[in-house]
Motif scaffolding. Sequence first.
Motif: not given
Length: 237
Positions: A80-83, A109-112
């Motif tokens: 979800m955070a990516e999308r 994924k390097g999500l921040d």
Amino acid sequence: MSGESIDGPTPGRDEKRLRRIRSFVRRPGRLTPAQKAALEELGPRYALPDDCRNLADAFERKVPLVVEIGCGNGQALIAMAEREPEKNFVGIEVHEPGVGRLLQGLAEKGLDNVRVVMADAVDVLARHATPGSIDEVRIYFPDPWPKKRHHKRRLIQPEFVGQLALYIRPGGLLHLATDWQPYCEWMLEVIDAEEGFVRLDHPLTERPEWRPRTHFETRGARKGHAIADLLYRRAGR
Ligand SMILES: C[S@@+](CC[C@H](N)C(=O)[O-])C[C@H]1O[C@@H](n2cnc3c(N)ncnc32)[C@H](O)[C@@H]1O
């Protein structure tokens, strides 16, 4: 922004007395070395700041805030955070190995746009949410506690749903999914009775495409369980 610790609030004595019934059992799960390293090394990067009164303040960017309760190993949260990069996410989960895997996935994924709290969601919201401060709460496949004598342990209870109605802003969303039909009926009864929420033409019998598949959904589907999604809008403007 770096946090101090991924562990959430430690309940005070009064809170412990008031809330003896928990919706989870802390099983001393075995941590793999990679999960242990993730908790130690990545935990602070994704934790809330120590003095965080409002979950939204954990982010510099002021955009819609989504909270996932009981995010397990983070399969859905990461997707979800990516999308939905235009939103901030907070994942709340008590299971250490699951949080370890979630942190690994976030870093890979390097999500921040995600923060993670490893504590009871009831305590976390009481300490870190203010009225109308959350845009969406997502609760996917909460433990069904199928035995009658355990129904009191179900996360979805009138009091908790009342708290969710307080923290979600008018017009915001509450999205739940379950593979346990009796729990679906329980959720409908409890949430329909909360005047702060309006049911949106559900339960859906097909998984909405916007909800990523989760680990427990796959397990339930393998057992032949039907999956239901419930969607509610917070009443008011
Ligand atoms: C059946 S699992 C589902 C996990 C994930 N959502 C999925 O679909 O794969 C339910 C999760 O909720 C977590 N949980 C239950 N009560 C909780 C609470 N009060 N606060 C935080 N996490 C909780 C449990 O530790 C467990 O990981």
